[in-house]
Design a protein around this motif. Structure first.
Motif, PDB file in Angstrom:
ATOM      1  N   GLN A  72      43.888 -32.933  41.791  1.00 29.30           N
ATOM      2  CA  GLN A  72      44.309 -31.549  42.003  1.00 29.30           C
ATOM      3  C   GLN A  72      43.162 -30.595  41.667  1.00 29.30           C
ATOM      4  OE1 GLN A  72      48.177 -30.304  40.560  1.00 29.30           O
ATOM      5  NE2 GLN A  72      48.766 -32.442  40.236  1.00 29.30           N
ATOM      6  N   PRO A  73      42.941 -29.560  42.493  1.00 32.75           N
ATOM      7  CA  PRO A  73      41.869 -28.596  42.208  1.00 32.75           C
ATOM      8  C   PRO A  73      42.012 -27.938  40.837  1.00 32.75           C
ATOM      9  CG  PRO A  73      42.793 -28.214  44.388  1.00 32.75           C
ATOM     10  CD  PRO A  73      43.649 -29.250  43.733  1.00 32.75           C
ATOM     11  N   GLU A  74      43.240 -27.717  40.400  1.00 31.92           N
ATOM     12  CA  GLU A  74      43.467 -27.091  39.098  1.00 31.92           C
ATOM     13  C   GLU A  74      42.948 -27.961  37.960  1.00 31.92           C
ATOM     14  OE1 GLU A  74      45.737 -27.526  41.448  1.00 31.92           O
ATOM     15  OE2 GLU A  74      46.694 -25.599  41.853  1.00 31.92           O
ATOM     16  N   PHE A  75      43.000 -29.284  38.138  1.00 27.17           N
ATOM     17  CA  PHE A  75      42.482 -30.184  37.110  1.00 27.17           C
ATOM     18  C   PHE A  75      41.028 -29.828  36.796  1.00 27.17           C
ATOM     19  CE2 PHE A  75      39.867 -33.720  35.845  1.00 27.17           C
ATOM     20  CZ  PHE A  75      40.561 -34.259  34.769  1.00 27.17           C
ATOM     21  N   GLY A  76      40.207 -29.719  37.818  1.00 27.26           N
ATOM     22  CA  GLY A  76      38.797 -29.401  37.621  1.00 27.26           C
ATOM     23  C   GLY A  76      38.588 -28.073  36.920  1.00 27.26           C
ATOM     24  N   ARG A  77      39.368 -27.084  37.295  1.00 21.66           N
ATOM     25  CA  ARG A  77      39.229 -25.760  36.666  1.00 21.66           C
ATOM     26  C   ARG A  77      39.614 -25.803  35.190  1.00 21.66           C
ATOM     27  NH1 ARG A  77      40.887 -24.102  41.878  1.00 21.66           N
ATOM     28  NH2 ARG A  77      43.087 -23.893  41.339  1.00 21.66           N
ATOM     29  N   TYR A  78      40.768 -26.398  34.891  1.00 21.77           N
ATOM     30  CA  TYR A  78      41.204 -26.473  33.491  1.00 21.77           C
ATOM     31  C   TYR A  78      40.265 -27.345  32.657  1.00 21.77           C
ATOM     32  CZ  TYR A  78      45.754 -24.178  34.169  1.00 21.77           C
ATOM     33  OH  TYR A  78      46.758 -23.277  34.408  1.00 21.77           O
ATOM     34  N   PHE A  79      39.878 -28.493  33.201  1.00 23.68           N
ATOM     35  CA  PHE A  79      38.977 -29.382  32.464  1.00 23.68           C
ATOM     36  C   PHE A  79      37.654 -28.677  32.164  1.00 23.68           C
ATOM     37  CE2 PHE A  79      35.514 -32.414  32.266  1.00 23.68           C
ATOM     38  CZ  PHE A  79      35.947 -33.234  31.242  1.00 23.68           C
ATOM     39  N   THR A  80      37.096 -27.990  33.154  1.00 20.59           N
ATOM     40  CA  THR A  80      35.827 -27.282  32.965  1.00 20.59           C
ATOM     41  C   THR A  80      35.941 -26.215  31.881  1.00 20.59           C
ATOM     42  OG1 THR A  80      35.125 -27.726  35.222  1.00 20.59           O
ATOM     43  CG2 THR A  80      34.064 -25.858  34.107  1.00 20.59           C
ATOM     44  N   ARG A  81      37.054 -25.512  31.844  1.00 20.60           N
ATOM     45  CA  ARG A  81      37.251 -24.489  30.804  1.00 20.60           C
ATOM     46  C   ARG A  81      37.246 -25.116  29.401  1.00 20.60           C
ATOM     47  NH1 ARG A  81      39.069 -19.714  30.666  1.00 20.60           N
ATOM     48  NH2 ARG A  81      40.914 -20.130  29.395  1.00 20.60           N
ATOM     49  N   CYS A  82      37.801 -26.300  29.266  1.00 19.24           N
ATOM     50  CA  CYS A  82      37.760 -26.997  27.963  1.00 19.24           C
ATOM     51  C   CYS A  82      36.356 -27.517  27.680  1.00 19.24           C
ATOM     52  CB  CYS A  82      38.749 -28.158  27.952  1.00 19.24           C
ATOM     53  SG  CYS A  82      40.474 -27.664  27.951  1.00 19.24           S
ATOM     54  N   ARG A  83      35.767 -28.153  28.667  1.00 17.89           N
ATOM     55  CA  ARG A  83      34.468 -28.821  28.498  1.00 17.89           C
ATOM     56  C   ARG A  83      33.352 -27.838  28.159  1.00 17.89           C
ATOM     57  NH1 ARG A  83      30.523 -30.834  27.123  1.00 17.89           N
ATOM     58  NH2 ARG A  83      29.422 -32.612  27.982  1.00 17.89           N
ATOM     59  N   GLU A  84      33.430 -26.608  28.693  1.00 16.48           N
ATOM     60  CA  GLU A  84      32.347 -25.648  28.452  1.00 16.48           C
ATOM     61  C   GLU A  84      32.280 -25.196  26.994  1.00 16.48           C
ATOM     62  OE1 GLU A  84      33.166 -22.625  31.325  1.00 16.48           O
ATOM     63  OE2 GLU A  84      34.666 -21.619  30.093  1.00 16.48           O
ATOM     64  N   LEU A  85      33.295 -25.482  26.213  1.00 16.20           N
ATOM     65  CA  LEU A  85      33.279 -25.153  24.786  1.00 16.20           C
ATOM     66  C   LEU A  85      32.787 -26.312  23.924  1.00 16.20           C
ATOM     67  CD1 LEU A  85      36.700 -23.270  24.492  1.00 16.20           C
ATOM     68  CD2 LEU A  85      34.409 -22.282  24.721  1.00 16.20           C
ATOM     69  N   CYS A  86      32.358 -27.400  24.565  1.00 20.37           N
ATOM     70  CA  CYS A  86      32.002 -28.620  23.836  1.00 20.37           C
ATOM     71  C   CYS A  86      30.528 -28.984  23.988  1.00 20.37           C
ATOM     72  CB  CYS A  86      32.845 -29.785  24.356  1.00 20.37           C
ATOM     73  SG  CYS A  86      34.604 -29.535  24.107  1.00 20.37           S
ATOM     74  N   ASP A  87      29.988 -29.565  22.927  1.00 22.74           N
ATOM     75  CA  ASP A  87      28.641 -30.141  22.966  1.00 22.74           C
ATOM     76  C   ASP A  87      28.670 -31.517  23.622  1.00 22.74           C
ATOM     77  OD1 ASP A  87      27.617 -27.930  21.533  1.00 22.74           O
ATOM     78  OD2 ASP A  87      28.052 -28.919  19.617  1.00 22.74           O
ATOM     79  N   GLU A  88      29.765 -32.252  23.397  1.00 23.31           N
ATOM     80  CA  GLU A  88      29.891 -33.611  23.932  1.00 23.31           C
ATOM     81  C   GLU A  88      31.334 -33.864  24.325  1.00 23.31           C
ATOM     82  OE1 GLU A  88      28.316 -36.759  21.461  1.00 23.31           O
ATOM     83  OE2 GLU A  88      27.011 -35.315  20.454  1.00 23.31           O
TER      84      GLU A  88
END
Length: 106
Positions: A72-88
Motif C-alpha cells: 500500500q502507498p500509505e505504508f511507505g509514507r508512514y514508514f518513512t515518517r518513522c524512519r526519518e527520526l532514526c539513526d538505524e
C-alpha cells in the motif's frame, strides 16, 4: 498458534526524537490496524536502560496480509515518517515457533 506471522523492527531513534517517534509509530500502526486486512495487533517496546532503543512487533493473519500491507502507498509514507527520526533500523519477518501465555496486561 504455531506458524502465526509477525513483523518486527529494531529502531535506534536519534537523540531527542523519542516522543515524536512514538507518536508517529502509533499513527502508523493505528492506520495499519484499521486499513490493512489481516493486521491483528502491534507492540512497541522501549529499552529500560536505553530510551532511544525500540523494538516493534506486529501480528498478522498470513504472509499475504503482510505483503498487501507493505504494497500500500500509505505504508511507505508512514514508514518513512518513522524512519526519518532514526539513526538505524532493521526489520525481520518471523513465524511463531512456540508461545507460553501471551496474555498482555496494562
Amino acid at each position: 498458534m504455531n506458524g502465526q506471522r509477525y513483523t518486527s523492527g529494531a529502531w535506534h531513534v536519534s537523540p531527542g526524537q523519542a516522543d515524536d517517534f512514538i507518536a508517529r509509530w502509533t499513527e502508523f500502526t493505528t492506520w495499519a490496524h484499521s486499513e490493512a486486512p489481516g493486521a491483528r495487533m502491534f507492540l512497541l517496546l522501549r529499552a529500560a536502560d536505553a530510551p532511544d532503543e525500540f523494538v516493534s512487533y506486529g501480528a498478522w493473519d498470513s504472509d499475504e496480509s503482510v505483503a498487501a500491507w507493505k504494497a500500500q502507498p500509505e505504508f511507505g509514507r508512514y514508514f518513512t515518517r518513522c524512519r526519518e527520526l532514526c539513526d538505524e533500523f532493521s526489520g525481520v519477518d518471523y513465524t511463531l515457533a512456540s508461545s507460553v501465555n501471551l496474555m498482555v496486561t496494562s
